[in-house]
Design a protein around this motif. Structure first.
Motif, short mmCIF file in Angstrom:
data_model
loop_
_atom_site.label_atom_id
_atom_site.label_comp_id
_atom_site.label_asym_id
_atom_site.label_seq_id
_atom_site.Cartn_x
_atom_site.Cartn_y
_atom_site.Cartn_z
N ILE A 1 -3.72 10.77 -8.98
CA ILE A 1 -2.43 10.61 -9.41
C ILE A 1 -2.08 9.01 -9.78
O ILE A 1 -0.96 8.54 -9.67
CB ILE A 1 -1.56 11.05 -8.27
N THR A 2 -2.96 8.46 -9.88
CA THR A 2 -2.68 6.89 -10.22
C THR A 2 -1.49 6.91 -11.35
O THR A 2 -0.74 5.85 -11.00
CB THR A 2 -3.88 6.09 -10.77
N GLN A 3 -1.59 7.59 -12.28
CA GLN A 3 -0.56 7.49 -13.39
C GLN A 3 0.73 8.44 -13.29
O GLN A 3 1.70 8.28 -14.05
CB GLN A 3 -1.33 7.82 -14.88
N VAL B 1 0.77 -1.17 0.08
CA VAL B 1 0.04 0.16 0.02
C VAL B 1 1.05 1.26 -0.13
O VAL B 1 0.61 2.11 -0.77
CB VAL B 1 -0.88 0.09 1.32
N LEU B 2 1.82 1.37 0.77
CA LEU B 2 2.88 2.47 0.99
C LEU B 2 3.48 2.41 -0.52
O LEU B 2 3.46 3.67 -0.69
CB LEU B 2 3.73 2.27 1.84
N ARG B 3 4.06 1.62 -0.98
CA ARG B 3 4.75 1.55 -2.12
C ARG B 3 3.76 2.11 -3.38
O ARG B 3 4.15 2.78 -4.19
CB ARG B 3 5.30 0.27 -2.54
N VAL B 4 2.44 1.77 -3.40
CA VAL B 4 1.53 2.32 -4.32
C VAL B 4 1.29 3.75 -3.90
O VAL B 4 1.53 4.57 -5.02
CB VAL B 4 0.42 1.46 -4.10
N LEU B 5 1.27 4.12 -2.94
CA LEU B 5 0.85 5.65 -2.60
C LEU B 5 2.37 6.38 -3.15
O LEU B 5 2.32 7.48 -3.74
CB LEU B 5 0.87 5.97 -1.16
N ALA B 6 3.50 5.75 -2.88
CA ALA B 6 4.65 6.43 -3.28
C ALA B 6 5.05 6.51 -4.89
O ALA B 6 5.66 7.47 -5.29
CB ALA B 6 5.82 5.80 -2.50
N GLY B 7 4.26 5.42 -5.48
CA GLY B 7 4.27 5.43 -7.01
C GLY B 7 5.39 4.29 -7.36
O GLY B 7 5.99 4.28 -8.49
N LEU B 8 5.94 3.62 -6.37
CA LEU B 8 7.00 2.85 -6.75
C LEU B 8 6.29 1.30 -7.08
O LEU B 8 7.01 0.39 -7.82
CB LEU B 8 7.96 2.60 -5.46
N THR C 1 2.79 0.22 -9.46
CA THR C 1 1.30 0.60 -10.04
C THR C 1 0.19 -0.48 -9.49
O THR C 1 0.34 -1.70 -9.39
CB THR C 1 1.54 0.55 -11.64
N LEU C 2 -0.82 0.20 -9.56
CA LEU C 2 -2.24 -0.66 -9.19
C LEU C 2 -2.68 -1.36 -10.49
O LEU C 2 -2.22 -0.86 -11.44
CB LEU C 2 -3.19 0.29 -8.85
N ASP C 3 -3.18 -2.62 -10.21
CA ASP C 3 -3.93 -3.38 -11.41
C ASP C 3 -4.87 -2.54 -11.62
O ASP C 3 -5.56 -2.27 -12.91
CB ASP C 3 -4.13 -4.71 -11.00
N SER C 4 -5.89 -2.02 -10.78
CA SER C 4 -7.19 -1.37 -10.91
C SER C 4 -7.36 -0.61 -9.72
O SER C 4 -6.48 -0.81 -8.60
CB SER C 4 -8.29 -2.34 -11.43
N GLY C 5 -8.22 0.33 -9.79
CA GLY C 5 -8.39 1.38 -8.85
C GLY C 5 -7.67 2.68 -9.02
O GLY C 5 -6.98 2.82 -10.14
#
Lengths: 367, 285, 258
Positions: free
Chosen positions: A73-75, A51-58, A60-64
């Motif tokens: 800022i998903t992309q 979760v933390l790494r997703v927030l940092a942008g390290l 990427t999410l599969d969806s959401g």
């Protein structure tokens, strides 16, 4: 509480992430408010670091989607996000001095040199490392490296600071000190901190709110007090602190929130917000400090839960006992030490009755 | 985003292409060639045959093969006998002087081996330093003929390849946890038993690595045989070289070199197995 | 006590064994006696002869040219490859490591003939280009392993830290990876250079009469007999190798703290 205006700074909506067909984050939705100190707590492998790494942008999410300050800022790649991370192993640049490490992010933003100097020096003063600014990271102690890592992230004035198990490499005493320093720093800077840890004590001490995660999902979100005193499920109850669980069956509804329940053949009045049916089985959750011990004669027969003391441990403030109930279960009881009470010092093997302070119990239905 | 993946693709691609074209492809070609027939006009004709491998057993070549394996084995064995106590002794010395001593081992390793072989030639010559020394010590009465003998080839192989034995041995000996030796002593093992039951098994991967690093190149070093061995003490390397450059029988030369490679692969596989079994034992313990 | 002495004697004997031939060569290069059997007084005439031997000098020049190009190109390809291996997980990673392993472990002579076969089939004339390709090929795994092992001493997270602090891929490469890998890059260049300069086996297959290199020239000279010019040449090459190896070791050491 501290979330004055309930202004959501980070919003994670229906986030999903898998690695090699293994679900790491499972349809996660959560809000983190501006200026709060949030801890994501959970056992290793529960997805908290992801979760933390997703927030940092390290990652990427599969969806959401992820929103920072209401902007999606998903992309947006890590280097363009207004978040900064304090890494687990600090990840300091080994070939740069402390000063250069802290200045790195500002240089990337092409901030003019005099301003960089000023901001880095201010930061050095805040983390008390002014005298160490020309050293290489390898020449610093663990606690000092930790401070450099925090300073390096915070100097960029991120909207959110992400901390990944940041204290777990330190020894016990230093960890306690750093916990206080982190809290003070957070108040001073008024930046949102998202802290990931598997250490429940750390989470209780530091956070405004705790997010308890397991198997990629949120189990409960709440203040440390809510999480500790009114866990909403067995996982949270067991994961945070010690807990005793008594299985019970509802006998009858008394009035409003009061029910009569049967525990090991004895009747107790319990209170709960839940609506319960007759004969429904529930769990009664009690912290060790909610329970009380009463001495009994060996001959005495009474309609109470009884058992024998099998362990006594003096803990300074409290006296902790383990009691094997006649039903075979073990319960833990923690009593505050009271020198004036003649009955206080029970002996090993003694037969006792166990009760609890009324209305301190938490009731969970049996899922 | 795009830039970075371009950069990544370029970095990987160039290495991948280079290795495929200049390592994989040529090796495949040699494998194919070894099953083809020699042709005087075009070097190779596309007729399948196993003859090249059969010919390796022709006494003429088979003798060179076995003799070459024999000399390389002796050299490997001598390197081990010298290298193990040497590496062991260094590992026992104070940490401060160890790097210097190791460095002195590495320097010859990086010096032109042809030149060093030439140095051996001067040393072993009839009127060379070694004979002079032995004469002066009255160990011998007249100079020995050492050049162009099996002895000279083995002497030179050991000389050139000793560092390849010492370095892996040292690194495996140095890695042994000292408390294991203390534990063995504490449990009543003598120094010799400790060595036999604790240190030797733990350094086995280093021993095998060293033996491979000596044995494999030893078979190919044709210039050593050329310079100090004379016509009778040839290595497989000499055979391969003659087949390719002089006789121009590529299929046969390829077969010889494939045999060498397969031999090497077999030894490496053995090494891998031993390493793994030691690791497993460690994990189970 | 006795044991201690025995092991010390062993150390001494091995070092004598390793260094005597080298010192004989160096000594003889200054020996006035042509056959180097007796000391006939100090001379530098072999160096003068060497200096006037145009074919030898040409070969030396060729060797150095090849060594400079081969080590530079191998370092460029190998460093990029090592960084990619360090940074990314990708398909074919095992394939690359496997091929690198093949180059490291296969006997030089096997590599030599396989490259020769390739060049002949491609119709390349044996000479500068073929020699260069071959030398680059045997230097690459060496560079990859040296640089990779240097990088793998560091936490992969520093790359993420760079990204997190706003650095682009190019900046991370320039400001973080290169400075960290620098000692290994320099060391592998120096060592590739000496590898190339010293190679006999591969070179004797893949170069032609149009492009002679030093080790082959020396080879043909010493096969015939003892030549004092070769002593002088050997001395110079030994000195170059040793100074390069020392430089590489010092560079690697000075940055150990990092």
């Amino acid at each position: 509480m501290l979330n004055k205006n309930q202004n959501s700074i980070i919003r994670l909506a229906n986030a999903k992430k898998s690695f090699d067909n293994k679900v790491i984050i499972n349809d996660l939705t959560l809000d983190i408010y501006d200026g709060e100190f949030v801890t994501i707590l959970g056992p290793s492998g529960c997805g908290k670091t992801t979760v933390l790494r997703v927030l940092a942008g390290l990652e990427t999410l599969d969806s959401g989607d992820i929103y920072l300050d209401d902007k999606c800022i998903t992309q947006v790649p890590a280097e363009k996000r207004n978040t900064n991370t304090v890494f687990q192993g600090y990840a300091l640049f080994p070939h740069m001095t402390v000063f250069e490490n802290i200045a790195f992010g500002l240089r990337m933003q092409k901030i003019p040199e005099p301003e960089i100097k000023q901001r880095v020096n201010e930061m050095l003063a805040i983390v008390k490392l002014t005298d160490f600014k020309d050293r290489q990271p390898a020449q610093l102690s663990g606690g000092q490296q930790q401070r450099v890592a925090i300073a390096r992230a915070v100097v960029n004035q991120p909207k959110v600071l992400l901390l990944d198990e940041s204290l777990s490499a330190l020894d016990y005493k230093l960890r306690k000190e750093m916990q206080n320093e982190l809290k003070m720093l957070q108040r001073k800077l008024n930046i949102t901190f998202i802290f990931v840890t598997h250490d429940q004590e750390e989470a209780l001490t530091m956070s405004d709110r705790i997010i308890v995660m397991n198997n990629g999902s949120v189990e409960q979100i709440g203040t440390p007090r809510e999480i500790y005193e009114t866990p909403t499920n067995l996982f949270v109850a067991k994961f945070i602190g010690e807990i005793n669980i008594f299985p019970a069956v509802i006998d009858s509804h008394i009035d409003e929130d009061k029910y009569l329940a049967n525990v090991h053949g004895c009747q107790y009045t319990i209170s709960t917000d839940l609506t319960l049916e007759k004969n429904q089985s529930v769990n009664i959750l009690l912290r060790p400090e909610d329970l009380r011990i009463k001495e009994l004669d060996d001959k005495a027969t009474s309609v109470q839960i009884t058992g024998h003391i099998i362990e006594r441990n003096y803990k300074g403030m409290t006296l902790d006992s383990v009691i094997r109930l006649d039903s075979g279960e073990r319960v833990q009881i923690s009593e505050f030490f009271d020198e004036d009470d003649p009955d206080f010092d029970h002996s090993l093997g003694q037969k006792v009755a166990v009760s609890w302070v009324e209305s301190w119990e938490v009731i969970l239905t049996n899922e | 985003m795009n830039n970075s993946s371009m950069f990544k693709r370029f970095s990987i691609g160039i290495l991948l292409v280079w290795l495929s074209v200049f390592v994989l492809l040529p090796n495949l070609m040699i494998i194919v060639t070894s099953f083809l027939t020699r042709d005087d006009a075009n070097l190779i004709s596309l007729t399948f045959t196993l003859d090249n491998y059969v010919r390796l057993f022709d006494p003429l070549y088979f003798k060179v093969l076995t003799h070459s394996v024999y000399m390389a084995s002796i050299a490997t064995f001598i390197c081990l006998i010298i290298g193990y106590p040497f590496a062991y002794t260094i590992s026992q010395l104070p940490k401060k002087i160890r790097p210097i001593l190791l460095f002195l081992i590495i320097v010859p390793f990086w010096t032109n081996s042809l030149i060093r072989t030439y140095g051996i030639k001067v040393l072993l010559a009839k009127k060379g330093l070694l004979n002079a020394l032995l004469l002066n010590l009255h160990i011998i009465d007249e100079p020995l003929r050492m050049m162009y003998t099996e002895f000279a080839v083995i002497f030179a192989l050991v000389y050139i390849l000793l560092p390849f034995m010492i370095l892996p041995l040292y690194s495996s000996i140095e890695k042994i946890d000292k408390s294991l030796i203390e534990a063995a002593k504490d449990l009543g093992a003598s120094k010799f038993t400790t060595f036999l039951k604790v240190e030797l098994p733990l350094t086995l991967p280093g021993i095998i690595a060293g033996m491979l690093l000596v044995f494999l190149p030893a078979m190919g070093m044709f210039y050593i045989a050329d310079l100090v061995g004379g016509a009778k003490n040839l290595l497989i390397g000499n055979t391969i070289k003659t087949q390719f450059l002089n006789i121009r029988d590529w299929p046969f030369g390829s077969a010889a070199s494939i045999t060498l490679t397969v031999f090497m692969a077999g030894l490496l596989f053995f090494y891998y197995k031993v390493g793994k079994s030691i690791k497993n034992r460690g994990n189970n313990a | 006590m006795l044991k201690r002495h025995i092991s010390k004697v062993l150390l001494l004997l091995v070092y004598i064994y390793l260094y005597t031939p080298i010192f004989i060569l160096i000594g003889n290069s200054f020996n006035a006696s042509k056959y180097g059997l007796k000391w006939n007084g100090f001379t530098t005439k072999w160096y003068e002869l060497l200096w006037n031997n145009d074919t030898l000098l040409q070969a030396a020049f060729n060797s150095i040219t090849i060594a400079v190009f081969a080590s530079s190109i191998a370092v460029a390809i190998g460093t990029l490859g090592a960084v990619a291996l360090f940074k990314h997980q990708f398909k074919g990673k095992k394939f690359i490591s496997g091929l690198l392993f093949v180059v490291m472990m296969s006997p030089d002579i096997v590599m030599a003939i396989s490259l020769l076969a390739l060049f002949i089939i491609l119709g390349l004339e044996l000479g500068f280009v073929t020699l260069l390709i071959s030398h680059i090929t045997f230097c690459i795994p060496f560079v990859v392993i040296t640089v990779y092992s240097r990088l793998s001493n560091f936490d992969n997270a520093i790359l993420e830290a760079g990204k997190d602090l706003g650095a682009t891929e190019a900046t991370i490469f320039k400001r973080i990876i290169l400075p960290i890998a620098k000692p290994a890059i320099i060391a592998s260049w120096l060592l590739s250079f000496t590898l190339s300069l010293d190679d006999v086996i591969v070179s004797s297959f893949v170069t032609g009469p149009s492009f002679e290199v030093l080790p082959l020239k020396i080879y043909s000279m010493v096969k015939v007999g003892v030549s004092p010019e070769v002593n002088a040449l050997a001395t110079m090459m030994i000195l170059i190798s040793i100074s390069f190896v020392i430089a590489a070791a010092l560079i690697n050491k000075s940055d150990k703290s990092v």
